[in-house]
Motif scaffolding. Structure first.
Motif, PDB file in Angstrom:
ATOM      1  N   GLU A 258       0.823  -1.213   0.000  1.00  0.00           N
ATOM      2  CA  GLU A 258       0.000   0.000   0.000  1.00  0.00           C
ATOM      3  C   GLU A 258       0.858   1.265   0.000  1.00  0.00           C
ATOM      4  N   ASP A 259       1.948   1.270   0.770  1.00  0.00           N
ATOM      5  CA  ASP A 259       2.864   2.420   0.786  1.00  0.00           C
ATOM      6  C   ASP A 259       3.428   2.687  -0.610  1.00  0.00           C
ATOM      7  N   VAL A 260       3.876   1.628  -1.249  1.00  0.00           N
ATOM      8  CA  VAL A 260       4.495   1.767  -2.571  1.00  0.00           C
ATOM      9  C   VAL A 260       3.443   2.173  -3.599  1.00  0.00           C
ATOM     10  N   GLU A 261       2.240   1.652  -3.488  1.00  0.00           N
ATOM     11  CA  GLU A 261       1.148   2.052  -4.388  1.00  0.00           C
ATOM     12  C   GLU A 261       0.869   3.549  -4.232  1.00  0.00           C
ATOM     13  N   ARG A 262       0.762   4.006  -3.016  1.00  0.00           N
ATOM     14  CA  ARG A 262       0.483   5.424  -2.758  1.00  0.00           C
ATOM     15  C   ARG A 262       1.605   6.318  -3.294  1.00  0.00           C
ATOM     16  N   ARG A 263       2.839   5.932  -3.033  1.00  0.00           N
ATOM     17  CA  ARG A 263       3.978   6.730  -3.495  1.00  0.00           C
ATOM     18  C   ARG A 263       4.095   6.726  -5.020  1.00  0.00           C
ATOM     19  N   SER A 264       3.818   5.585  -5.636  1.00  0.00           N
ATOM     20  CA  SER A 264       3.895   5.534  -7.098  1.00  0.00           C
ATOM     21  C   SER A 264       2.762   6.340  -7.731  1.00  0.00           C
ATOM     22  N   ASN A 265       1.582   6.338  -7.113  1.00  0.00           N
ATOM     23  CA  ASN A 265       0.480   7.164  -7.616  1.00  0.00           C
ATOM     24  C   ASN A 265       0.830   8.648  -7.509  1.00  0.00           C
ATOM     25  N   ARG A 266       1.418   9.034  -6.396  1.00  0.00           N
ATOM     26  CA  ARG A 266       1.825  10.429  -6.198  1.00  0.00           C
ATOM     27  C   ARG A 266       2.872  10.834  -7.236  1.00  0.00           C
ATOM     28  N   ALA A 267       3.835   9.944  -7.469  1.00  0.00           N
ATOM     29  CA  ALA A 267       4.879  10.224  -8.454  1.00  0.00           C
ATOM     30  C   ALA A 267       4.278  10.318  -9.859  1.00  0.00           C
ATOM     31  N   ALA A 268       3.369   9.408 -10.204  1.00  0.00           N
ATOM     32  CA  ALA A 268       2.739   9.437 -11.529  1.00  0.00           C
ATOM     33  C   ALA A 268       1.978  10.743 -11.737  1.00  0.00           C
ATOM     34  N   ARG A 269       1.278  11.177 -10.713  1.00  0.00           N
ATOM     35  CA  ARG A 269       0.536  12.439 -10.802  1.00  0.00           C
ATOM     36  C   ARG A 269       1.486  13.612 -11.021  1.00  0.00           C
ATOM     37  N   ALA A 270       2.591  13.638 -10.270  1.00  0.00           N
ATOM     38  CA  ALA A 270       3.578  14.720 -10.414  1.00  0.00           C
ATOM     39  C   ALA A 270       4.237  14.677 -11.791  1.00  0.00           C
ATOM     40  N   PHE A 271       4.597  13.497 -12.260  1.00  0.00           N
ATOM     41  CA  PHE A 271       5.234  13.374 -13.575  1.00  0.00           C
ATOM     42  C   PHE A 271       4.284  13.850 -14.677  1.00  0.00           C
ATOM     43  N   SER A 272       3.024  13.535 -14.532  1.00  0.00           N
ATOM     44  CA  SER A 272       2.039  13.915 -15.540  1.00  0.00           C
ATOM     45  C   SER A 272       1.724  15.412 -15.476  1.00  0.00           C
ATOM     46  N   GLN A 273       1.411  15.897 -14.289  1.00  0.00           N
ATOM     47  CA  GLN A 273       0.976  17.288 -14.150  1.00  0.00           C
ATOM     48  C   GLN A 273       2.121  18.293 -14.222  1.00  0.00           C
ATOM     49  N   ARG A 274       3.213  18.001 -13.553  1.00  0.00           N
ATOM     50  CA  ARG A 274       4.316  18.971 -13.493  1.00  0.00           C
ATOM     51  C   ARG A 274       5.296  18.858 -14.647  1.00  0.00           C
ATOM     52  N   LEU A 275       5.513  17.619 -15.125  1.00  0.00           N
ATOM     53  CA  LEU A 275       6.483  17.413 -16.193  1.00  0.00           C
ATOM     54  C   LEU A 275       5.820  17.210 -17.550  1.00  0.00           C
ATOM     55  N   GLY A 276       4.518  17.054 -17.552  1.00  0.00           N
ATOM     56  CA  GLY A 276       3.795  16.884 -18.803  1.00  0.00           C
ATOM     57  C   GLY A 276       4.028  15.560 -19.499  1.00  0.00           C
ATOM     58  N   LEU A 277       4.423  14.531 -18.752  1.00  0.00           N
ATOM     59  CA  LEU A 277       4.665  13.221 -19.374  1.00  0.00           C
ATOM     60  C   LEU A 277       3.365  12.637 -19.904  1.00  0.00           C
ATOM     61  N   ARG A 278       3.471  12.028 -21.076  1.00  0.00           N
ATOM     62  CA  ARG A 278       2.330  11.395 -21.735  1.00  0.00           C
ATOM     63  C   ARG A 278       2.726   9.982 -22.149  1.00  0.00           C
ATOM     64  N   PRO A 279       1.738   9.104 -22.311  1.00  0.00           N
ATOM     65  CA  PRO A 279       2.046   7.726 -22.724  1.00  0.00           C
ATOM     66  C   PRO A 279       2.934   7.695 -23.966  1.00  0.00           C
ATOM     67  N   GLY A 280       3.890   6.782 -23.932  1.00  0.00           N
ATOM     68  CA  GLY A 280       4.790   6.594 -25.063  1.00  0.00           C
ATOM     69  C   GLY A 280       6.089   7.371 -24.984  1.00  0.00           C
ATOM     70  N   GLN A 281       6.164   8.367 -24.103  1.00  0.00           N
ATOM     71  CA  GLN A 281       7.414   9.120 -23.950  1.00  0.00           C
ATOM     72  C   GLN A 281       8.414   8.291 -23.158  1.00  0.00           C
ATOM     73  N   THR A 282       9.612   8.113 -23.697  1.00  0.00           N
ATOM     74  CA  THR A 282      10.652   7.361 -22.998  1.00  0.00           C
ATOM     75  C   THR A 282      11.339   8.258 -21.983  1.00  0.00           C
ATOM     76  N   VAL A 283      11.518   7.720 -20.781  1.00  0.00           N
ATOM     77  CA  VAL A 283      12.166   8.454 -19.695  1.00  0.00           C
ATOM     78  C   VAL A 283      13.414   7.689 -19.268  1.00  0.00           C
ATOM     79  N   ALA A 284      14.539   8.381 -19.239  1.00  0.00           N
ATOM     80  CA  ALA A 284      15.781   7.788 -18.735  1.00  0.00           C
ATOM     81  C   ALA A 284      15.812   7.975 -17.224  1.00  0.00           C
ATOM     82  N   VAL A 285      16.063   6.912 -16.504  1.00  0.00           N
ATOM     83  CA  VAL A 285      16.082   6.963 -15.041  1.00  0.00           C
ATOM     84  C   VAL A 285      17.504   6.701 -14.571  1.00  0.00           C
ATOM     85  N   PHE A 286      18.041   7.692 -13.880  1.00  0.00           N
ATOM     86  CA  PHE A 286      19.433   7.693 -13.413  1.00  0.00           C
ATOM     87  C   PHE A 286      19.407   7.850 -11.898  1.00  0.00           C
TER      88      PHE A 286
END
Length: 111
Positions: free
Chosen positions: A32-60
């Protein structure tokens, strides 16, 4: 139909939300903790960074729990993730970034 790791994770969230999923140093994170944190991150990535399906993201990112919910967040958004080894530097890192053809790089402040 194909079953993804995200599907399996979400099934475990529904069945065992309070079971431990990650142990890191002195911290324990439940499904549940990880689900909540991943939902929060997805919301931030979408709203603040404008990420949309299909965009490749490099994770470092280093090998820490943040990596897990970042990966899940990107999967929830339908964004392919290019995993970059956080120990790589210089020309090898430049090559990896070029090969990834990512529209965005997510990195920790230390990287």
């Amino acid at each position: 139909p194909a079953v993804t790791l995200l599907d399996v994770f979400q099934k475990h969230v529904r069945r065992r939300p309070h079971w431990p999923l990650l142990r890191f140093q002195d911290e324990v994170y439940t499904y549940e903790d990880v689900e909540r944190r991943s939902n929060r991150a997805a919301r931030a990535f979408s709203q603040r960074l404008g990420l949309r399906p299909g965009q490749t993201v490099a994770v470092f990112l280093p090998n820490e729990p943040t990596y897990v919910w970042t990966w899940l967040a990107l999967a929830k958004l339908g964004c392919p993730m290019a995993c970059l080894n956080c120990n790589v530097r210089g020309r090898a890192l430049q090559h990896a970034l070029a090969a990834a053809q990512a529209t965005l790089v997510l990195a920790s402040p230390g990287e």
